[in-house]
Design an enzyme around this catalytic site. Structure first.
Site: not given
Length: 296
Positions: A104, A147, A150, A170
Site C-alpha cells: 500500500a 497490500g 493481499e 506490515e
C-alpha cells in the site's frame, strides 16, 4: 513482428476505450493497448485468440505499483466493467517485472487516524475485486508485498514468475495487514506458516509460495503472462454460467462448515440440471464432439 496498425473501438460497460492492435512476438496473441484517458494508474487490454480475456495492468512503475486509493478506485471500476461484459470470460490482474504491487502507499496512509479510517471506510474499494463473479487471476512478477500480496489473494488463482516475492511486512512499520492478510493467508498456507510470515515480516519466494499452496504454478518471468492468458482462455472455453457456479461453490468452502458447504454444493450441482449448457455439455460428450455453450 511489427504493429498490425489497426485502430479499433472496444466497448467496456459504459466506457468506450480507444485501442491500438499490436501483434505480440512468439505468442500468437494479439494485444489491445488501451488509450483510455480516464485511467491514470492502470492499463486495460483485451487479450487472447478469441479476445475474451480482460487484462488489467497496475501502472505506477515509479512507485513499484504501490496501491494508492486512486489506483484501487480505477481497478475496481475496471473489474466491474469486465464482469458486466458478456464477451469477457476471465480477468487477469498483473503488474510489471519488478513489482506486481510492492504494498500500500505508505505516504497516503501516514496521517490516517482511527476515526478517519472508520468514517471514510478505508480500503472499502477492495471489495469490488472480491465480489467479481467471473474468475480473476493474478499474474505476479516481482514484489507482491503487504497490500500487493493481499490483492493477489483476492484473486481466484495466482500464477507467479520465478523471481516473484511474497510477504506481509506490515509488522515492520508498526501495523498489521488490513485487507485480508491475516485471514486469507492462513486459509492458503495454514496457521503456522501464516504466523511466521505475518509476525516476522519476512518474504517468501515463488517456489516456496507454490509449495505452501499460495501459488498454483510458477513460470519463467518472461513466460508468465503468456501462460496466464492460456489459463484464462481454457477457463473461457467452458460455460460462463457453470464457471460462475463452480467459483461460488469453491468460495463457499471458506465461509461455512463442511456439512453446510456440501449442502450448498449439492444445491448448485442440482441447479446445473436446469441449464441448457449442462444439457449441451453432456450431449456433446456422448456424441464425442466439442460442446457449444451459450451461457444459458
Amino acid at each position: 513482428m511489427a504493429s498490425v496498425g489497426v485502430v479499433t473501438r472496444l466497448l467496456l460497460g459504459k466506457n468506450v476505450l480507444s485501442t491500438a492492435r499490436v501483434a505480440l512476438p512468439n505468442t500468437g496473441f494479439v494485444k489491445f493497448y488501451s488509450a483510455a484517458p480516464s485511467y491514470e494508474n492502470i492499463k486495460i487490454d483485451v487479450v487472447g485468440t478469441k479476445k475474451n480475456v480482460g487484462l488489467i495492468q497496475l501502472n505506477r512503475p515509479k512507485a513499484l505499483n504501490a496501491l494508492c486509493k486512486p489506483l484501487f478506485v480505477e481497478l475496481g471500476k475496471a473489474v466491474v466493467d469486465f464482469d458486466a461484459d458478456d464477451s469477457i470470460a476471465a480477468i487477469i490482474i498483473t503488474g510489471n517485472e519488478k513489482a506486481f504491487a510492492a504494498g500500500a502507499d505508505i505516504k497516503e496512509m501516514q496521517n490516517n487516524t482511527y476515526s478517519s479510517n472508520q468514517r471514510g471506510g478505508f480500503l472499502k474499494e477492495w471489495e469490488d475485486v472480491s465480489r467479481c463473479g467471473k474468475p480473476v487471476i493474478a499474474a505476479v512478477n516481482g514484489f507482491a508485498l503487504g497490500g500487493g500480496c493481499e490483492l493477489a489473494m483476492l484473486c481466484d488463482i495466482i500464477y507467479a514468475g520465478d523471481k516473484a516475492k511474497f510477504g506481509q511486512p506490515e509488522i515492520n512499520i508498526g501495523t498489521i495487514p488490513g485487507a485480508g492478510g491475516t485471514q486469507r493467508l492462513p486459509r492458503y498456507v495454514g496457521k503456522s506458516k501464516a504466523m511466521e510470515i505475518v509476525l516476522t515480516g519476512s518474504f517468501i519466494d515463488a517456489n516456496e509460495a507454490e509449495k505452501m499452496g499460495l501459488v498454483a504454478r510458477v513460470f519463467p518471468a518472461e513466460k508468465l503472462l503468456e501462460e496466464t492468458i492460456k489459463l484464462a482462455e481454457r477457463i473461457g472455453s467452458h460455460s460462463p454460467l457453470i464457471v460462475k457456479m463452480a467459483k461460488e461453490a469453491v468460495n463457499q468452502a471458506y465461509e461455512t462448515t463442511l456439512k453446510a458447504g456440501l449442502s450448498y454444493e449439492k444445491s448448485l450441482f442440482y441447479g446445473t440440471f436446469a441449464t441448457e449448457d449442462r444439457k449441451e455439455g453432456m450431449t456433446a460428450f456422448i456424441e464425442k464432439r466439442a460442446p457449444n455453450f451459450k451461457n444459458e
